[in-house]
Design an enzyme around this catalytic site. Structure first.
Site, PDB file in Angstrom:
ATOM      1  N   HIS A 216      -4.427   1.622   7.554  1.00  0.00           N
ATOM      2  CA  HIS A 216      -2.959   2.191   7.638  1.00  0.00           C
ATOM      3  C   HIS A 216      -2.971   3.446   6.797  1.00  0.00           C
ATOM      4  CE1 HIS A 216       1.437   1.654   8.042  1.00  0.00           C
ATOM      5  NE2 HIS A 216       1.348   2.322   6.983  1.00  0.00           N
ATOM      6  N   GLU A 217      -3.503   2.960   5.172  1.00  0.00           N
ATOM      7  CA  GLU A 217      -3.478   4.088   4.275  1.00  0.00           C
ATOM      8  C   GLU A 217      -4.489   5.197   4.285  1.00  0.00           C
ATOM      9  OE1 GLU A 217      -0.677   3.704   2.545  1.00  0.00           O
ATOM     10  OE2 GLU A 217      -0.492   1.678   3.037  1.00  0.00           O
TER      11      GLU A 217
ATOM     12  N   HIS B  71      -2.637   7.625   6.960  1.00  0.00           N
ATOM     13  CA  HIS B  71      -1.633   8.196   6.114  1.00  0.00           C
ATOM     14  C   HIS B  71      -2.239   9.715   5.683  1.00  0.00           C
ATOM     15  CE1 HIS B  71       2.215   6.502   6.067  1.00  0.00           C
ATOM     16  NE2 HIS B  71       1.896   5.278   5.629  1.00  0.00           N
TER      17      HIS B  71
ATOM     18  N   GLY C 215       0.853  -1.217   0.013  1.00  0.00           N
ATOM     19  CA  GLY C 215       0.000   0.012  -0.018  1.00  0.00           C
ATOM     20  C   GLY C 215       0.839   1.184  -0.188  1.00  0.00           C
TER      21      GLY C 215
ATOM     22  N   CYS D  60       5.974  -0.035   7.467  1.00  0.00           N
ATOM     23  CA  CYS D  60       5.579   1.367   6.588  1.00  0.00           C
ATOM     24  C   CYS D  60       6.906   1.457   5.710  1.00  0.00           C
ATOM     25  CB  CYS D  60       5.170   2.624   7.539  1.00  0.00           C
ATOM     26  SG  CYS D  60       4.673   3.914   6.625  1.00  0.00           S
ATOM     27  N   LEU D  61       6.360   1.922   4.509  1.00  0.00           N
ATOM     28  CA  LEU D  61       7.664   2.205   3.423  1.00  0.00           C
ATOM     29  C   LEU D  61       8.268   3.567   3.910  1.00  0.00           C
ATOM     30  CD1 LEU D  61       5.672   1.513   0.166  1.00  0.00           C
ATOM     31  CD2 LEU D  61       7.659  -0.043   1.120  1.00  0.00           C
TER      32      LEU D  61
ATOM     33  N   GLN E 136       3.155   9.901   1.411  1.00  0.00           N
ATOM     34  CA  GLN E 136       4.484   9.319   1.294  1.00  0.00           C
ATOM     35  C   GLN E 136       5.519   9.406  -0.081  1.00  0.00           C
ATOM     36  OE1 GLN E 136       2.470   5.243   2.239  1.00  0.00           O
ATOM     37  NE2 GLN E 136       4.322   5.055   3.342  1.00  0.00           N
TER      38      GLN E 136
END
Ligand SMILES: [Zn+2]
Length: 184
Positions: A130-131, A134, A46, A88-89, A51
């Site tokens: 999670h997304e 963000h 995701g 997380c990226l 990000q």
């Protein structure tokens, strides 16, 4: 194919509230395509617009073959609860257990600008939450207990110098043995 730079913890864009998209234009579709390319290159499941340094309310995900672009997503219902490990990226190599709803309903626009309502359970539900977090400037480490959070941040302190100016250059990364599975 264009791979965007991923912003990492410390970049203020990750803490900004995003702006709803008024119309799903070709520009938004290009952003979505580049976000998918970037997410796959980074081996994530995701990715949300902040990000990659953007402030549109847009996220992409591909969880176990279920691939979605979500524009202006909102959670309309949730139930159950489940605890699981998240990464997380934007906080590479840091992981922690987070309790999330085990099932969510999400209303959004798809990449054609059509209104859709999606159900997510288990990992997809976790990824959606999670997304969407963000898009509200929230990160998974915000949910950790004080102790776990302190230890995650001290691990990050040792890693963060690998990302000057809070930028993670995905395309130039060597695919090492380090574990990126489960980064969202
Ligand atoms: Zn993330």
């Amino acid at each position: 194919m264009k791979i965007l730079d991923i912003r990492v913890l410390g970049d203020p864009v990750l803490r900004k509230e995003t702006t709803p998209v008024e119309q799903v234009t070709d520009e938004i579709r290009t952003l979505i395509a580049e976000m998918f390319d970037t997410m796959y290159a980074a081996e994530g499941i995701g990715l949300a617009a902040p990000q990659v340094g953007r402030t549109e309310r847009v996220a992409v995900m591909d969880v176990e073959g279920q691939r979605f672009a979500l524009v202006n997503p909102e959670i309309t219902a949730r139930e159950g609860s489940s605890r699981g490990e998240e990464g997380c990226l934007s906080i590479p190599e840091v992981f922690g257990d987070v309790t999330r709803s085990s099932r969510v309903m999400v209303r959004a626009l798809n990449e054609k600008g059509e209104e859709v309502e999606l159900e997510g359970t288990d990992l997809l539900a976790r990824c959606m939450q999670h997304e969407i977090d963000h898009l509200d400037g929230k990160l998974f480490i915000d949910y950790l207990s004080m102790l776990k959070r302190r230890s995650a941040l001290s691990k990050w302190e040792k890693i963060k110098d690998d990302y000057p100016n809070f930028i993670r250059k995905v395309a130039q990364e060597k695919k090492g043995p380090h574990h990126s599975e489960g980064e969202l």
